[in-house]
Scaffold this motif. Structure first.
Motif, short mmCIF file in Angstrom:
data_model
loop_
_atom_site.label_atom_id
_atom_site.label_comp_id
_atom_site.label_asym_id
_atom_site.label_seq_id
_atom_site.Cartn_x
_atom_site.Cartn_y
_atom_site.Cartn_z
N ARG A 326 13.29 8.63 -9.52
CA ARG A 326 11.91 9.39 -9.66
C ARG A 326 10.90 8.38 -9.22
N GLU A 327 10.80 7.07 -9.68
CA GLU A 327 9.77 6.09 -9.52
C GLU A 327 9.59 5.70 -8.09
N VAL A 328 10.82 5.87 -7.52
CA VAL A 328 10.62 5.39 -5.92
C VAL A 328 10.23 6.60 -5.03
N GLY A 329 10.69 7.83 -5.55
CA GLY A 329 10.45 9.03 -5.07
C GLY A 329 8.82 9.38 -5.13
N MET A 330 8.38 9.23 -6.21
CA MET A 330 6.93 9.36 -6.49
C MET A 330 6.00 8.26 -5.39
N ALA A 331 6.48 6.94 -5.71
CA ALA A 331 5.96 6.11 -4.86
C ALA A 331 5.90 6.46 -3.35
N GLY A 332 6.95 7.09 -2.83
CA GLY A 332 6.97 7.39 -1.36
C GLY A 332 7.07 6.20 -0.38
N SER A 333 6.72 6.50 0.72
CA SER A 333 6.54 5.55 1.85
C SER A 333 8.12 4.90 1.95
N THR A 334 8.09 3.74 2.06
CA THR A 334 9.49 3.15 2.44
C THR A 334 10.46 2.72 1.03
N TYR A 335 9.91 3.01 0.02
CA TYR A 335 10.39 2.84 -1.22
C TYR A 335 11.88 3.59 -1.41
N PRO A 336 12.03 4.68 -0.99
CA PRO A 336 13.27 5.40 -1.12
C PRO A 336 14.27 4.73 -0.12
N ALA A 337 13.89 4.24 1.13
CA ALA A 337 14.64 3.50 1.81
C ALA A 337 15.27 2.37 1.53
N VAL A 338 14.46 1.78 0.78
CA VAL A 338 14.63 0.23 0.18
C VAL A 338 15.83 0.62 -1.02
N TYR A 339 15.43 1.65 -1.92
CA TYR A 339 16.51 1.96 -2.85
C TYR A 339 17.78 2.45 -2.32
N ASN A 340 17.91 2.95 -1.29
CA ASN A 340 19.03 3.62 -0.81
C ASN A 340 19.97 2.33 0.09
N ALA A 341 19.04 1.71 0.77
CA ALA A 341 19.61 0.53 1.36
C ALA A 341 20.20 -0.34 0.45
N ALA A 342 19.36 -1.15 -0.51
CA ALA A 342 19.76 -1.98 -1.49
C ALA A 342 20.90 -1.50 -2.23
N ASN A 343 21.08 -0.32 -2.71
CA ASN A 343 22.22 0.26 -3.22
C ASN A 343 23.50 0.09 -2.60
N GLU A 344 23.64 0.45 -1.28
CA GLU A 344 24.60 0.36 -0.56
C GLU A 344 25.02 -1.22 -0.59
N GLU A 345 24.35 -2.29 -0.44
CA GLU A 345 24.52 -3.72 -0.52
C GLU A 345 25.19 -3.82 -1.88
N CYS A 346 24.51 -3.24 -2.85
CA CYS A 346 25.15 -3.41 -4.26
C CYS A 346 26.40 -2.86 -4.54
N VAL A 347 26.78 -1.78 -4.13
CA VAL A 347 28.05 -1.15 -4.10
C VAL A 347 29.19 -2.04 -3.52
N ALA A 348 28.83 -2.41 -2.48
CA ALA A 348 29.86 -3.34 -1.63
C ALA A 348 30.25 -4.62 -2.35
N ALA A 349 29.08 -5.06 -3.07
CA ALA A 349 29.10 -6.36 -3.92
C ALA A 349 29.96 -6.04 -5.28
N PHE A 350 30.03 -5.03 -5.68
CA PHE A 350 30.75 -4.48 -6.89
C PHE A 350 31.96 -4.61 -6.68
N HIS A 351 32.59 -3.69 -5.41
CA HIS A 351 33.72 -3.50 -4.95
C HIS A 351 34.43 -5.04 -4.30
N ASP A 352 33.47 -5.90 -4.13
CA ASP A 352 34.22 -7.37 -3.66
C ASP A 352 34.15 -8.12 -5.16
#
Length: 401
Positions: A326-352
């Motif tokens: 909700r926070e990144v959605g309200m902030a808009g701009s590139t924040y949702p892209a950052v949220y999504n990309a960072a999450n993909e990296e962290c999911v990979a790190a969790f499974h590693d």
């Protein structure tokens, strides 16, 4: 009294992006069962399953086939092997190979483009389909979320039809009233495999446990996102962009059985819900046929059998992903892209085995907090640059853990 029979909907041409994935294979099944309604004219896939793509192309007699990776000549040979085996040796589609293959397929001019690609890589194909004037049946939520106003500006009214089950349910439920009569949207969530666990216990869950979704078999990233509820956070942003409803009027409620796919609450207190089996067949069929329904797309619920449906409030302390979204959605701009990309990296790190389950959203929070978005009007280049930065910064934080 003379009765009139409504004319059958005209046949539509369909391009399917991500055809070898779950959404794509189910879409082909629906098309094959409804040849008077749909015909597949183009397909694209990542290239990891070239023989399956070739089989789909031969089955559908698609005129255009795209692969993101692979060798064009090698795929052509596989395609001809499958064509001969099916007794269609004369079948010769156009083949495009390369990172922009799905974008080229999206521009083919089909009546409907179903974007079933996973990840923000679907952004350019989404924009290509909209630019070509096709109806966009959107299963690739990430392209809308990271593209935000880029996508909404490119779309004419009604050009985007949601295929996510939750947003399809909302679109169906919105038919019950006017826009001014809507009080709030209610998105349902299964709660994932860790529903009810406190935050401290979540620190000890394993990657194998995170992949044990109670209702669906999905890919590693999507299944893990369902366990962390990042997926539900993305859906809140998607609902805001699709239906132009403020974030404070979009709620999430846990519904483990996933038979109520989402709801709309109206100003008079009425709540309209879309109910069905926990599958994707109805949303996919509606994405292809909207606003008309496709008969027998899915079996209805058997009302002769007793069943209990449960609803629980979302525990934001144990699962903070939705609050952060909700926070990144309200902030808009590139924040949702950052949220999504960072999450993909962290999911990979969790499974590693590099981080714990709770570190996923914790690290995403750190990346988002460190991001500084530009005030300029959002562009595709800004989105891609923000994603690159987010992935690199996430790795820096992960390396320090």
């Amino acid at each position: 009294m003379t009765q009139t029979t409504a004319a059958a909907p005209a046949q539509r041409s369909v391009a399917i992006l991500g055809s070898t994935g779950s959404i794509g294979t189910q879409a082909i099944d629906i098309v094959s069962r409804n040849p008077d309604r749909f015909r597949v004219t183009a397909l694209s896939a990542g290239g990891g399953q070239p023989r399956l793509l070739a089989q789909q192309a031969v089955q559908c007699r698609a005129a255009l086939v795209g692969l993101a990776t692979g060798d064009q000549h090698a795929f052509a040979r596989v395609l001809q092997e499958e064509a001969r085996a099916a007794g269609r040796s004369s079948y010769r589609p156009d083949i495009v190979v390369g990172p922009d293959a799905s974008e080229q397929v999206a521009r083919c001019g089909a009546d409907v483009v179903l974007n079933g690609i996973t990840g923000s890589i679907g952004l350019r194909p989404t924009l290509a389909a909209l630019d070509a004037g096709s109806t966009l049946a959107l299963a690739n939520k990430e392209s809308l979320i990271v593209g935000g106003p880029i996508v909404t500006r490119a779309a004419r009214p009604g050009q985007i039809v949601p295929v996510d089950s939750e947003h399809s349910a909302i679109a169906q439920s919105l038919r019950a009233g006017s826009e001014r009569e809507v009080r709030r949207l209610v998105i349902t969530a299964s709660g994932g495999p860790f529903r009810g666990l406190p935050f401290e216990e979540l620190k000890r869950v394993s990657p194998q446990q995170a992949l044990a979704h109670p209702n669906f078999a999905m890919g590693k990233v999507i299944t893990t996102n369902s366990a962390t509820l990042v997926n539900k956070g993305l859906e809140v942003i998607e609902a805001h962009l699709l239906f132009d409803i403020p974030f404070d009027r979009i709620d999430v409620v846990v519904h483990p059985q996933q038979c109520i796919h989402s709801m709309v609450e109206f100003v008079d207190g009425a709540v309209v819900a879309q109910i069905g089996l926990p599958t994707m067949l109805v949303p996919i069929a509606l994405g292809l046929g909207w606003p008309d329904r496709v008969p027998e797309a899915e079996a209805p619920i058997d009302w002769s059998k007793a069943a209990d449906w449960r609803f629980e409030p979302l525990n934001d302390d144990a699962f903070p992903a939705v609050r952060l979204a909700r926070e990144v959605g309200m902030a808009g701009s590139t924040y949702p892209a950052v949220y999504n990309a960072a999450n993909e990296e962290c999911v990979a790190a969790f499974h590693d085995g590099r981080i714990t389950f709770t570190d996923i959203v914790g690290t995403v929070r750190s990346v988002v907090d460190d991001h500084a978005a530009s005030d300029a009007e959002l562009t595709v280049e800004q989105v891609l640059a923000a994603e690159t930065w987010a992935r690199a910064h996430a790795q820096e934080i992960l390396d320090r853990r």
